[in-house]
Design an enzyme around this catalytic site. Structure first.
Site, short mmCIF file in Angstrom:
data_model
loop_
_atom_site.label_atom_id
_atom_site.label_comp_id
_atom_site.label_asym_id
_atom_site.label_seq_id
_atom_site.Cartn_x
_atom_site.Cartn_y
_atom_site.Cartn_z
N GLY A 124 -7.86 -62.43 -32.23
CA GLY A 124 -7.23 -62.92 -31.41
C GLY A 124 -6.17 -63.98 -31.00
N GLU A 255 -15.89 -56.52 -30.70
CA GLU A 255 -15.71 -57.63 -31.84
C GLU A 255 -15.18 -57.29 -32.88
OE1 GLU A 255 -18.74 -60.70 -32.28
OE2 GLU A 255 -19.93 -59.96 -30.15
N LEU A 258 -15.11 -52.12 -34.76
CA LEU A 258 -14.84 -50.26 -35.06
C LEU A 258 -13.17 -50.35 -34.70
CD1 LEU A 258 -17.34 -49.77 -31.44
CD2 LEU A 258 -17.66 -49.26 -34.48
N GLY A 259 -12.70 -51.31 -34.43
CA GLY A 259 -11.36 -51.13 -34.35
C GLY A 259 -10.10 -51.76 -33.83
N ARG A 392 -14.35 -82.89 -27.00
CA ARG A 392 -15.35 -82.60 -28.30
C ARG A 392 -14.59 -82.76 -29.09
NH1 ARG A 392 -16.57 -76.96 -30.51
NH2 ARG A 392 -14.03 -76.84 -30.21
N TYR A 453 -25.25 -71.98 -18.66
CA TYR A 453 -24.67 -73.06 -20.37
C TYR A 453 -25.28 -74.10 -20.31
CZ TYR A 453 -20.02 -73.25 -22.61
OH TYR A 453 -18.91 -73.25 -22.94
#
Lengths: 535, 535
Positions: A124, A255, A258-259, A392, A453
């Protein structure tokens, strides 16, 4: 704007000038030492080997073998990815980057790769921080990264049900721009918003804007289309159903194993018109945690409920406080929300919190981090939130380890987990860098537990920073795992979290998932090594 | 109290006397005709054949071959089940009813059945209305129904996280009784509350108390233990996670086909202390629907938001109104909710609704249907809600077809679906009974669509009522399916919904689910024919 091949976001937005000097000053105040800048290498100097596979003529126009393209798709955007890029360490690079224009192209690419046994990595925005898009796939004759960026349109809007059919490759801002004329918004604003896509959010169960209730993208999904090697899985648009196990919940979090998610009907919101926000200072961290829990269990459901510990407040919001700062925000498109804020502040006062003056009023246009509001300290934190990945990268160029990791746990175990993780991080930093700082904030809270976090800052050594970070990461992952947390609340599993995910995941479920994978991807070409061992 | 083997609930609570006379009067007013009562047959007259299987000595004490026990486990509690019981038509009866005391017993029973190829039907309260517990399992040497009623304890309560570890076989009232001393409640009140179990709710994705937000039991699950033939699947207690596809979501809705749910950590609530409720009359149904949609999309999140159409209001609440009655309720353990009710009523007025005087105040102890409140019409409806299954049985004894079915759809399709389903029901009733009444209410509402629940009343013919109902049910299921609804919002799939479920479910997901089943239940003994074709 030019996307950085080696670092976060746009080249033009990189940290420089006064921002860089201030950042380095803050770091050296915390961790004294010499800081040397390291320029990223040129693409030509990477010496990428030639692609091992050639697409059939019918697919050639979709595929790029350009070295810059391949390099930009080799890693995600974790600290270890950035550092390896800076060092020119690109051991695993896709042979080709394919950009399908539509579902037919996706099917054709999958068919070709399935026939040839070529690994396929659905891609993506490439913002994975867990090795989810890195082609560490042994045993395949080649790797094709399938970048969905051309499939970026809102195809249909149903204003009555407040939903839209959206292609998976759309990036956050372009998605919101297409919804805006309809007066609607998805309101899913992960930190990566600008550089991640709907398909990526769905595949990784991304955490978004809402601190409560609709914490993950999962809850905003009405139906999905997923192209698998065994055919297209298209679920029905439904607001709710009890017909067997949910088909969508199998693909959410899959993730890319599977497709390939090609589109989804997503539930939308009207833009908020009413808003109330405040920040609350606590002298004691345990009291701040107790107040946050009271709010999480109150049913008030704030959109924002982010507890920064003292270190986080100091480093990223410029606030000096003994216990922590709770950032609260309520919003609505329908009704005033100041009653809710008032009650939440009452709960804070019950636990010794000191609220800033509460603020409310008109909403700004939907943007990530827009609702962190409540006083200038928090405005500072908000802009900091969006600059963090850029900072970062700047620190990585100076060998400073700066990275985050997250989990979720029940309230009864939080104190133990927090202590175990913090101590493990400090101990590991002492071992590999001699010193370092750990911060903690809650990104999301639930009636039964928080999603903490953590941030880690340590003086790394050029040439060893990846190994140093990996040592720290292994230690904290171990602490999370043994304290009963999840190995990931919203960063996904990828390849990097696999050892701990394997221990968290029930054995029979692993067998069921593996069987499902074999049924959908018999050739085993989809993102091998992610979630499941490569065959 | 004595549980009825053939009908709903307790024998002592059956409809009789004045209640029966009033019920029959109402029915004959709607559908004139002669009504003859038919007594249920005695167990001895059923002529059950002897069990085909004998348990090994080690399991004998867990197994019952008592004919009354076997007869009581042969059917669920759908109209077609009740009528077949009344007619002594028990073609499929379990050979044995096994009652494990603990997880070890469950494992041992599964081992034995797996070895011998004996079908196993996990059984909670047996309130299935979709053939989910009926042993229509050809090709097996025998059938054992595994009744979890002995596993009925709350094992652990975590007051900090507000969660409890609960055995799956516990019935609603006993569950709430065990939680009450801790000041906590699950607040899951399906109509079947008194006669259904936690395990049954989880296995079927039951719909519960909340009209919005936490509509299904799914959302209240923190973790689950499921005994599968391939081992025990135990998920981790987590408030949220993004680690791969959710393990729990595979077992939620698996209806006993993948394993036996033995316990779960469930999210609890404090008992509500503040409450505000009202009912609103509408002269026009479309306006009532629009008002309900506005509330569903407002973010006010009422606990109750049940729109009764004119026929439902008349038959079950004794209210004569042109469009419908919307029953609204808000509740909280933490803060006043009258602001929310006021805003919801404003939205109703915008759509021409006329609110009754709103009421608020202290909460009663947690009981099913407790929050239908808002005026005496609605109190009538509430008591009616709890009596409905008993009244259905009384009507069945008089050959009156009285049954319900439900779905969910997006708001943009509701009008079309509602018309198609209503017309299909009326047409089918004309064909088989000459006449009949269809009612509709919303049981749950979502921002993107409602969950409409339909009631059907028609004068059946003794001896043909099952076939008559099956004809009606097939017609309405077809209408739901072709109008884009789900074949079930919360009644599950079982064996009866299979033809339409198979069309609703994406093909590749069916392949994945089937592969998962084979991995977990290689002998194919778990509830064969439910969700998937029997092997």
């Amino acid at each position: 704007m030019t996307r950085s091949w080696w670092g976060w976001g746009n080249v033009e937005d990189a940290v420089g000038g006064a921002e860089l000097r201030a950042l380095l000053d803050r770091v050296t105040a915390l961790m004294p030492g010499e800081l040397t800048d390291h320029e990223p290498p040129g693409i030509a100097s990477l010496g990428l080997s030639a692609p091992r596979v050639t697409p059939p003529g019918s697919l050639a126009a979709l595929c790029s073998a350009d070295p810059a393209d391949r390099a930009a798709h080799a890693h995600g955007k974790a600290f270890r990815d950035i550092v390896r890029n800076l060092q020119g360490d690109l051991r695993h690079v896709p042979d080709l980057v394919a950009r399908p224009r539509d579902e037919r192209d996706v099917t054709d690419l999958l068919d070709w790769c399935g026939r040839e046994g070529i690994a396929v990595i659905p891609f993506g925005g490439g913002s994975s921080v867990v090795g989810g898009v890195e082609p560490r796939c042994e045993g395949h004759p080649g790797v094709v990264t399938m970048d969905l960026e051309r499939m970026d349109r809102v195809l249909e809007v149903d204003g009555t049900s407040r939903a839209a059919r959206i292609q998976a490759g759309v990036f956050g801002p372009h998605l919101e721009n297409q919804l805006r004329p309809h007066g609607l918004t998805l309101r899913h604003f992960p930190q990566s918003f600008e550089f991640s896509t709907l398909g990526g959010w769905l595949a990784t169960r991304a955490g978004g804007h809402y601190a409560t209730l609709y914490t993950h993208i999962d809850d905003l999904v009405e139906s999905m289309r997923v192209v698998t090697p065994a055919g297209v899985s298209a679920s029905r648009r439904l607001p709710g159903s009890g017909a067997g196990p949910s088909p969508d919940r199998l693909f959410l979090g899959s993730e890319g194993t599977l497709g390939v998610i090609t589109e989804a009907w997503m539930r939308l919101q009207e833009r908020p018109r009413r808003r109330a926000r405040a920040s609350v200072r606590f002298g004691d961290y345990a009291a701040a945690v107790a107040a946050t829990r009271a709010i999480a269990q109150s049913g008030l459901n704030p959109a924002n409920c982010r507890l920064l510990d003292a270190a986080e407040a100091l480093i990223n919001a410029g606030v000096s406080v003994g216990g922590g700062v709770l950032v609260l925000g309520f919003e609505s498109a329908d009704h005033p929300v100041h009653h809710s804020l008032e009650r939440a502040l009452e709960l804070c006062r019950d636990h010794g919190g000191e609220p800033s003056a509460a603020t409310g009023g008109d909403a700004r246009a939907g943007e990530p981090g827009e609702d962190a509001g409540g006083g200038s300290a928090v405005d500072t934190w908000r802009s900091s939130f969006l600059r963090m990945p850029y900072q970062r990268d700047a620190l990585a160029r100076h060998s400073v380890i700066a990275e985050t990791f997250e989990t979720a746990c029940t309230w009864d175990t939080f104190e133990t987990l927090h202590r175990a993780v913090t101590e493990a991080a400090r101990q590991a930093m002492r071992e590999v860098t001699g010193t370092g700082v750990v911060t903690c904030r809650f990104t999301h809270v639930y009636p039964d537990g928080p999603a903490p976090y953590f941030g880690v800052y340590a003086p790394g050594r050029w040439g060893s920073a990846v190994a140093q970070w990996d040592h720290i990461k292994a230690a904290v992952s171990e602490a999370i795992e043994t304290s009963g947390g999840t190995i990931t609340h919203h960063h996904a599993v990828g390849r990097d979290h696999r050892p701990w995910y394997d221990r968290q995941r029930p054995g029979p479920f692993a067998a069921a998932l593996s069987a499902a994978k074999t049924a959908l991807d018999p050739a085993g070409v989809l993102n091998p090594g992610v979630l499941l061992p490569a065959p």
